[in-house]
Design a protein around this motif. Structure first.
Motif, PDB file in Angstrom:
ATOM      1  N   ASP A  26      25.919 102.515  96.327  1.00  0.00           N
ATOM      2  CA  ASP A  26      27.072 101.635  96.153  1.00  0.00           C
ATOM      3  C   ASP A  26      27.092 101.018  94.757  1.00  0.00           C
ATOM      4  O   ASP A  26      28.148 100.713  94.212  1.00  0.00           O
ATOM      5  CB  ASP A  26      27.041 100.520  97.208  1.00  0.00           C
ATOM      6  N   VAL A  27      25.902 100.813  94.200  1.00  0.00           N
ATOM      7  CA  VAL A  27      25.756 100.307  92.835  1.00  0.00           C
ATOM      8  C   VAL A  27      24.957 101.349  92.054  1.00  0.00           C
ATOM      9  O   VAL A  27      23.826 101.676  92.413  1.00  0.00           O
ATOM     10  CB  VAL A  27      25.033  98.946  92.819  1.00  0.00           C
ATOM     11  N   ARG A  28      25.532 101.893  90.987  1.00  0.00           N
ATOM     12  CA  ARG A  28      24.894 102.985  90.245  1.00  0.00           C
ATOM     13  C   ARG A  28      25.302 102.925  88.773  1.00  0.00           C
ATOM     14  O   ARG A  28      26.172 102.130  88.397  1.00  0.00           O
ATOM     15  CB  ARG A  28      25.278 104.334  90.837  1.00  0.00           C
ATOM     16  N   ALA A  29      24.652 103.768  87.977  1.00  0.00           N
ATOM     17  CA  ALA A  29      24.891 103.761  86.526  1.00  0.00           C
ATOM     18  C   ALA A  29      25.628 105.018  86.085  1.00  0.00           C
ATOM     19  O   ALA A  29      25.383 106.106  86.593  1.00  0.00           O
ATOM     20  CB  ALA A  29      23.568 103.658  85.784  1.00  0.00           C
ATOM     21  N   GLU A  30      26.523 104.839  85.115  1.00  0.00           N
ATOM     22  CA  GLU A  30      27.206 105.948  84.467  1.00  0.00           C
ATOM     23  C   GLU A  30      27.159 105.723  82.957  1.00  0.00           C
ATOM     24  O   GLU A  30      26.892 104.610  82.496  1.00  0.00           O
ATOM     25  CB  GLU A  30      28.663 106.044  84.935  1.00  0.00           C
TER      26      GLU A  30
ATOM     27  N   GLY B  69      23.358  99.956  99.034  1.00  0.00           N
ATOM     28  CA  GLY B  69      22.431 100.901  98.424  1.00  0.00           C
ATOM     29  C   GLY B  69      22.635 100.965  96.927  1.00  0.00           C
ATOM     30  O   GLY B  69      23.769 100.935  96.449  1.00  0.00           O
ATOM     31  N   TYR B  70      21.523 101.035  96.183  1.00  0.00           N
ATOM     32  CA  TYR B  70      21.649 101.195  94.735  1.00  0.00           C
ATOM     33  C   TYR B  70      20.735 102.316  94.257  1.00  0.00           C
ATOM     34  O   TYR B  70      19.741 102.670  94.894  1.00  0.00           O
ATOM     35  CB  TYR B  70      21.353  99.888  93.994  1.00  0.00           C
ATOM     36  N   GLY B  71      21.108 102.922  93.141  1.00  0.00           N
ATOM     37  CA  GLY B  71      20.325 103.996  92.556  1.00  0.00           C
ATOM     38  C   GLY B  71      20.874 104.337  91.193  1.00  0.00           C
ATOM     39  O   GLY B  71      22.035 104.018  90.871  1.00  0.00           O
ATOM     40  N   ILE B  72      20.064 104.966  90.372  1.00  0.00           N
ATOM     41  CA  ILE B  72      20.509 105.260  89.009  1.00  0.00           C
ATOM     42  C   ILE B  72      21.724 106.183  89.017  1.00  0.00           C
ATOM     43  O   ILE B  72      22.661 105.993  88.233  1.00  0.00           O
ATOM     44  CB  ILE B  72      19.346 105.853  88.188  1.00  0.00           C
ATOM     45  N   CYS B  73      21.740 107.155  89.906  1.00  0.00           N
ATOM     46  CA  CYS B  73      22.872 108.087  89.946  1.00  0.00           C
ATOM     47  C   CYS B  73      23.591 108.092  91.286  1.00  0.00           C
ATOM     48  O   CYS B  73      24.531 108.871  91.471  1.00  0.00           O
ATOM     49  CB  CYS B  73      22.401 109.511  89.635  1.00  0.00           C
ATOM     50  N   ARG B  74      23.166 107.277  92.240  1.00  0.00           N
ATOM     51  CA  ARG B  74      23.798 107.294  93.556  1.00  0.00           C
ATOM     52  C   ARG B  74      23.712 105.916  94.180  1.00  0.00           C
ATOM     53  O   ARG B  74      22.922 105.076  93.757  1.00  0.00           O
ATOM     54  CB  ARG B  74      23.103 108.310  94.464  1.00  0.00           C
TER      55      ARG B  74
ATOM     56  N   ALA C 198      24.795 100.924  79.647  1.00  0.00           N
ATOM     57  CA  ALA C 198      25.316 101.707  80.765  1.00  0.00           C
ATOM     58  C   ALA C 198      26.593 101.083  81.301  1.00  0.00           C
ATOM     59  O   ALA C 198      26.840  99.882  81.120  1.00  0.00           O
ATOM     60  CB  ALA C 198      24.283 101.800  81.887  1.00  0.00           C
ATOM     61  N   ARG C 199      27.367 101.909  81.955  1.00  0.00           N
ATOM     62  CA  ARG C 199      28.477 101.412  82.773  1.00  0.00           C
ATOM     63  C   ARG C 199      27.984 101.383  84.210  1.00  0.00           C
ATOM     64  O   ARG C 199      27.537 102.395  84.733  1.00  0.00           O
ATOM     65  CB  ARG C 199      29.708 102.309  82.639  1.00  0.00           C
ATOM     66  N   LEU C 200      28.064 100.216  84.832  1.00  0.00           N
ATOM     67  CA  LEU C 200      27.585 100.060  86.194  1.00  0.00           C
ATOM     68  C   LEU C 200      28.766 100.050  87.163  1.00  0.00           C
ATOM     69  O   LEU C 200      29.706  99.255  87.001  1.00  0.00           O
ATOM     70  CB  LEU C 200      26.781  98.763  86.342  1.00  0.00           C
ATOM     71  N   VAL C 201      28.715 100.930  88.132  1.00  0.00           N
ATOM     72  CA  VAL C 201      29.754 101.036  89.156  1.00  0.00           C
ATOM     73  C   VAL C 201      29.319 100.212  90.364  1.00  0.00           C
ATOM     74  O   VAL C 201      28.196 100.365  90.856  1.00  0.00           O
ATOM     75  CB  VAL C 201      29.976 102.501  89.566  1.00  0.00           C
TER      76      VAL C 201
ATOM     77  N   GLY D  27      34.047  96.820  91.359  1.00  0.00           N
ATOM     78  CA  GLY D  27      34.564  97.339  90.098  1.00  0.00           C
ATOM     79  C   GLY D  27      33.423  97.705  89.163  1.00  0.00           C
ATOM     80  O   GLY D  27      32.252  97.563  89.500  1.00  0.00           O
ATOM     81  N   SER D  28      33.768  98.155  87.959  1.00  0.00           N
ATOM     82  CA  SER D  28      32.768  98.604  86.991  1.00  0.00           C
ATOM     83  C   SER D  28      32.605  97.584  85.870  1.00  0.00           C
ATOM     84  O   SER D  28      33.550  96.870  85.506  1.00  0.00           O
ATOM     85  CB  SER D  28      33.178  99.949  86.390  1.00  0.00           C
TER      86      SER D  28
END
Length: 536
Positions: free
Chosen positions: A290-294, A283-288, A305-308, A312-313
């Protein structure tokens, strides 16, 4: 294949028949099917496959397919006369007497699996990533291609604009072509050196079984918004077509046991798609997800952005604009994770990605105007683009847009409301009117604008401002101008330094369809001409 052309070709050449270098016995092709009923000599040798009797060559296998307007069974006699040596059909009462025939339950699915067998099942040996969704498919394919390249895997891309690898470019006749064309293209692109395939997968292709026979490694769901209801009729039918990729075509097999789905969990349909997937989901999403942005930063210079990720990030920067493009980046990163590619290759691919033709494509100028050409042709896509531009705008936003004829009329007032409410000036014009009256289309768009109560300008009223720009303090409003060339010229003349002009709807297209005729027309070319006049 004889349809290799340059990307700029205006009229795509569509082969009716896809030959192979080798002949293959009918029984060998039938081995690809779970069930069939063969009548006649299965040892007959097949040289080419087709579902169009106009393109029969000697020793062809003809597929009699039922369509919305025509029934291929009606063309069996013509196919036999032209040189077909066998026929695949659904209605045995229409079977030919003189040549072998095969009855199947689903002619389209049978054609797809037999085409894959005929061309050597290229996707069973090489990675195949498929992207489906209403918006974002093309940009995501370019991003995944860049990631694969950074990982040392040269990839071919099959999409809306073209099917391409290196110097081999096959003009795109559809987002996803007939299965016979598609499998032949895979073989040709692999022969040119491609080691992976990235493909846009349309809802039409999924429903019409054009991608049956494709061995997907990763399937990506980007989003689902209103589109193609002229074909699917309901959103439920549209969604079910998209779901086939995940519920049926991503089932693990002996050839590809590690299939994965990457699902946009920000989309309201994401959870449904994930629940129906026949393989593990990322699953990916901007704030939620398995793959998301910070640590996100959006500006006119692009995205940082930092991608989680589960691996790893990574810190990334991109010249792409807006949250919807961040979602496309997250989709591409998820594909890289699904393929177990190195994080450094994923980062390098995202940062090395070039602009996609017709997707927020800038037209450079000396007028201080930000002029963008974008393919946004649905309400959701237009809203995404304008939301991004409103976040970044320092001046006014002038939007030129229209809606295609012979397509879903329900989205016309929706797009009118979005464009007019989110722009300082909306210029309603023609897109591809096709066989509809373009003024009737404009009136339907206008129906979504007038309830907003914003000012409607006359063309002459705005034309009088030529060279002066849209006046400071001018009322928010809209104008209808059917001629797209004149609409683009008007927008450029009205724009002042710091303004944003968005030409929406046609993007990379270099034509306009009026009636049944394609006329050369490119928004980017028209914008440059208008800018040259303004600059001069």
């Amino acid at each position: 294949m004889d349809q290799v052309r340059t990307l700029g070709m205006r009229e795509p050449v569509r082969p009716y028949c896809t030959p192979s270098g080798d002949r293959m016995k009918l029984t060998q092709l039938l081995a690809a099917l779970d069930s069939h009923d063969l009548h006649g000599d299965g040892a007959v040798e097949i040289k080419a496959l087709t579902c169009d009797s106009r393109g029969i060559v000697p020793d062809s296998l003809f597929f009699a397919l039922r369509g919305a307007a025509m029934d291929g069974h009606d063309f069996i006699p013509a196919a036999v006369q032209a040189g077909a040596v066998a026929v695949v059909l659904e209605d045995e009462s229409r079977a030919p007497a003189a040549i072998p025939w095969v009855r199947v339950r689903d002619g389209r699915s049978a054609m797809a699996w037999m085409a894959a067998e005929f061309h050597g099942n290229p996707t069973s040996r090489l990675p195949l990533i498929g992207i489906t969704g209403t918006n974002g498919k093309t940009t995501t394919t370019y991003l995944i291609e860049a990631i694969l390249r950074a990982a040392g895997i040269p990839a071919a891309v099959l999409g809306t604009i073209s099917y391409r690898f290196g110097d081999t470019v096959i003009t795109a006749s559809h987002t996803t072509p007939e299965s016979t064309e598609l499998q032949a293209a895979f073989t040709q692109l692999a022969a040119a050196g491609a080691k992976a395939f990235v493909m846009e997968v349309s809802s039409h292709a999924l429903e019409q079984k054009r991608v049956d026979g494709c061995h997907f490694d990763v399937g990506i769901f980007s989003n689902l918004t209103r589109d193609h209801l002229d074909y699917h009729v309901t959103m439920e039918s549209y969604r079910e077509a998209k779901l086939r990729l995940f519920s049926e075509l991503l089932k693990p097999t002996a050839d590809k046991p590690l299939r994965r789905a990457a699902i946009n969990m920000d989309d309201e349909q994401g959870a449904t798609v994930a629940a129906r997937a026949a393989c593990p989901v990322i699953g990916y999403g901007i704030c939620r997800g398995d793959v998301r942005a910070e640590e996100l930063s959006l500006s006119v210079d692009g995205i940082r952005a930092r991608l989680v990720t589960p691996k790893g990030s990574i810190d990334v920067s991109s010249r792409l604009l807006g949250r919807f493009n961040l979602s496309n980046i997250l989709a591409a990163v998820s594909a890289g994770i699904a393929l177990d590619l190195p994080l450094e290759a994923i980062r390098a691919g995202i940062e090395g990605h070039a602009t996609v033709p017709g997707r927020m494509e800038r037209v450079d100028n000396r007028c201080g105007i930000t002029l963008l050409v974008d393919y946004a042709h649905t309400g959701d896509a237009l809203e995404n683009v304008l939301t991004t531009l409103k976040e970044l705008a320092q001046g006014r936003i002038i939007t030129v847009f229209g809606c295609g004829g012979d397509r879903d009329p329900g989205k016309r007032p929706i797009m009118g409301r979005i464009a007019a409410s989110m722009s300082d000036l909306a210029i309603v014009t023609s897109d591809n009117p096709r066989t509809e009256d373009p003024f009737s289309i404009l009136e339907q768009i206008r129906g979504g604008i007038t309830p907003l109560g914003i000012r409607e300008y006359g063309v002459d009223e705005l034309a009088d401002r030529s060279g002066k720009g849209l006046a400071e303090g001018a009322d928010k409003g809209f104008v209808s101008l059917e001629n797209r060339r004149e609409a683009i010229s008007l927008a450029v003349r009205l724009a002042r330094p710091g303004d944003i002009v968005l030409l929406a709807g046609k993007g990379h297209e270099d034509y306009q369809i009026i009636g049944r005729t394609k006329h050369h027309f490119d928004d980017r070319e028209e914008a440059r001409l208008a800018l040259a006049e303004k600059e001069g």
